[in-house]
Write an enzyme that holds these catalytic residues in place. Structure first.
Site, PDB file in Angstrom:
ATOM      1  CG  ASP A  19      -2.103   0.925   1.085  1.00 45.87           C
ATOM      2  OD1 ASP A  19      -2.390   1.355  -0.054  1.00 45.87           O
ATOM      3  OD2 ASP A  19      -2.733   1.248   2.116  1.00 45.87           O
ATOM      4  N   GLY A  20       0.258   2.347  -0.477  1.00 48.34           N
ATOM      5  CA  GLY A  20       0.914   3.652  -0.426  1.00 48.34           C
ATOM      6  C   GLY A  20       1.527   4.110  -1.739  1.00 48.34           C
ATOM      7  CG  ASN A  21       1.957   1.443  -5.027  1.00 48.10           C
ATOM      8  OD1 ASN A  21       2.790   1.226  -4.159  1.00 48.10           O
ATOM      9  ND2 ASN A  21       1.499   0.506  -5.842  1.00 48.10           N
ATOM     10  N   GLY A  22       0.039   5.428  -4.325  1.00 48.57           N
ATOM     11  CA  GLY A  22      -0.553   6.704  -4.734  1.00 48.57           C
ATOM     12  C   GLY A  22       0.009   7.857  -3.920  1.00 48.57           C
ATOM     13  CG  HIS A  36      -0.244   1.939  -9.179  1.00 49.41           C
ATOM     14  ND1 HIS A  36      -0.441   1.678  -7.840  1.00 49.41           N
ATOM     15  CD2 HIS A  36      -1.326   2.666  -9.569  1.00 49.41           C
ATOM     16  CE1 HIS A  36      -1.587   2.216  -7.449  1.00 49.41           C
ATOM     17  NE2 HIS A  36      -2.144   2.819  -8.481  1.00 49.41           N
ATOM     18  CG  ASN A  67      -7.979  -1.856  -5.296  1.00 52.16           C
ATOM     19  OD1 ASN A  67      -7.062  -2.656  -5.134  1.00 52.16           O
ATOM     20  ND2 ASN A  67      -8.236  -0.894  -4.392  1.00 52.16           N
ATOM     21  NE  ARG A 189      -8.134   0.905   5.280  1.00 55.62           N
ATOM     22  CZ  ARG A 189      -7.982   2.210   5.511  1.00 55.62           C
ATOM     23  NH1 ARG A 189      -8.237   2.712   6.701  1.00 55.62           N
ATOM     24  NH2 ARG A 189      -7.578   3.020   4.553  1.00 55.62           N
ATOM     25  CD  GLU A 202       2.501 -13.181  15.633  1.00 55.96           C
ATOM     26  OE1 GLU A 202       2.537 -12.013  16.067  1.00 55.96           O
ATOM     27  OE2 GLU A 202       1.974 -14.125  16.245  1.00 55.96           O
TER      28      GLU A 202
HETATM   29  C1  IPE Z   1      -5.522  -2.709  -0.360  1.00 54.82           C
HETATM   30  O1  IPE Z   1      -5.183  -1.387  -0.427  1.00 54.82           O
HETATM   31  C2  IPE Z   1      -5.482  -3.331  -1.726  1.00 54.82           C
HETATM   32  C3  IPE Z   1      -4.145  -3.487  -2.304  1.00 54.82           C
HETATM   33  C4  IPE Z   1      -3.026  -3.192  -1.740  1.00 54.82           C
HETATM   34  C5  IPE Z   1      -4.127  -4.047  -3.637  1.00 54.82           C
HETATM   35  P1  IPE Z   1      -6.269  -0.224  -0.576  1.00 54.82           P
HETATM   36  O2  IPE Z   1      -5.506   1.027  -0.668  1.00 54.82           O
HETATM   37  O3  IPE Z   1      -7.209  -0.538  -1.690  1.00 54.82           O
HETATM   38  O4  IPE Z   1      -7.063  -0.355   0.789  1.00 54.82           O
HETATM   39  P2  IPE Z   1      -7.952   0.723   1.553  1.00 54.82           P
HETATM   40  O5  IPE Z   1      -8.919   1.279   0.541  1.00 54.82           O
HETATM   41  O6  IPE Z   1      -7.012   1.759   2.072  1.00 54.82           O
HETATM   42  O7  IPE Z   1      -8.594  -0.047   2.658  1.00 54.82           O
HETATM   43  C1  IPE Z   2      -1.590   0.243  -3.326  1.00 59.60           C
HETATM   44  O1  IPE Z   2      -1.358   1.597  -3.369  1.00 59.60           O
HETATM   45  C2  IPE Z   2      -1.795  -0.367  -4.698  1.00 59.60           C
HETATM   46  C3  IPE Z   2      -3.197  -0.675  -5.001  1.00 59.60           C
HETATM   47  C4  IPE Z   2      -4.194  -0.642  -4.178  1.00 59.60           C
HETATM   48  C5  IPE Z   2      -3.486  -1.075  -6.360  1.00 59.60           C
HETATM   49  P1  IPE Z   2      -2.548   2.645  -3.366  1.00 59.60           P
HETATM   50  O2  IPE Z   2      -2.884   2.946  -4.784  1.00 59.60           O
HETATM   51  O3  IPE Z   2      -3.668   2.169  -2.526  1.00 59.60           O
HETATM   52  O4  IPE Z   2      -1.843   3.893  -2.715  1.00 59.60           O
HETATM   53  P2  IPE Z   2      -2.505   4.923  -1.697  1.00 59.60           P
HETATM   54  O5  IPE Z   2      -3.055   4.115  -0.553  1.00 59.60           O
HETATM   55  O6  IPE Z   2      -3.576   5.643  -2.455  1.00 59.60           O
HETATM   56  O7  IPE Z   2      -1.381   5.786  -1.290  1.00 59.60           O
HETATM   57 MG    MG Z   3      -4.129   2.389  -0.561  1.00 59.90          MG
END
Ligand code: IPE
Ligand code: IPE
Ligand code: MG
Length: 238
Positions: A19-22, A36, A67, A189, A202
């Protein structure tokens, strides 16, 4: 203990919510899709690190069943990235003896993505190294629903609907359940990932975003795991 970890006590199966790419892209003034893309490069390295350490299985969350709610441009960009990555990495994964699996409702994916992933699974199926699973259009609740449908199709009586019967009908019943579940970018979460299989995993959450995750971060998570005391509801004495 050269790396500060005990190689005899590694988790057999590591699962990662990448998570956190965006947010990472935004912090760099880049478009989300570039986050991504960087995340894909990180995944390549982490897979290699896990394989070299001797971890048996790595499962990563690439696209959740939820997603699809994202903007069309991001969804199509992610599907294309997964398709291109599957095609580009095929030979390297074969050379590294990686066994690839895909978890999720694949019939709902665009044809190109589905075909590229199917080719990856088919071509690597006899490899004997790390089992790498990519969760695409994956939802933990959807997986449980699919398992229940199979229980019904198989004609089981209520008396035979056991945890074992359901486990045997999940997407990857042959892979040991995750011991360690890592989530990057700080969110505390589960987001519907492996909710059946990770019941006793864990949990390890790092503030580091996925595009910034690296071998040092992986080792940190493994050290944290090795400092845990797993009890599985008992007293942890046997
Ligand atoms: C979970 O991340 C899905 C993936 C990492 C592919 P999200 O960014 O979609 O999750 P939420 O929306 O913060 O719960
Ligand atoms: C996780 O990064 C990758 C996917 C869910 C596809 P996000 O795209 O959720 O990145 P944030 O959470 O918006 O930073
Ligand atoms: Mg995310």
């Amino acid at each position: 203990m050269a790396l500060g970890i005990d190689l005899d006590r590694l988790p057999r199966h590591v699962a990662i919510i990448m998570d956190g790419n965006g947010r990472w892209a935004q912090s760099q003034g880049l478009k989300r899709l570039l986050g991504h893309r960087k995340g894909y490069r990180v995944l390549k390295d982490v897979l290699l690190n896990c394989s070299e350490l001797g971890i048996e299985a790595l499962t990563t969350y690439a696209f959740s069943a939820e997603n699809w709610r994202r903007p069309f441009e991001e969804v199509t960009g992610l599907m294309k990235l997964i398709e291109d990555a599957a095609r580009t990495e095929l030979q390297g994964l074969v050379a590294n003896n990686v066994r690839c699996r895909v978890l999720g409702r694949l019939d709902e994916l665009p044809e190109g993505t589905r075909n590229a992933l199917a080719a990856l699974v088919q071509t690597t199926k006899d490899n004997t190294g790390i089992i790498f699973s990519l969760a695409v259009n994956y939802g933990g609740r959807a997986e449980i629903v699919d398992a229940v449908k199979r229980v019904i199709d198989d004609g089981l009586d209520a008396a035979n609907v056991t945890e074992e019967a359901l486990s045997a009908r999940m997407y990857a019943p042959d892979i040991p359940e995750p011991d360690l579940l890592i989530r990057t970018a700080g969110e505390m979460r589960w987001s519907n990932f492996l909710i059946w299989e990770a019941a006793y995993a864990e949990l390890y959450v790092t503030q580091t975003s996925w595009p910034e995750f690296d071998e040092a971060e992986l080792l940190k998570a493994l050290r944290a795991y090795q400092a845990r005391f797993r009890k599985f509801g008992g007293l942890g004495t046997s």
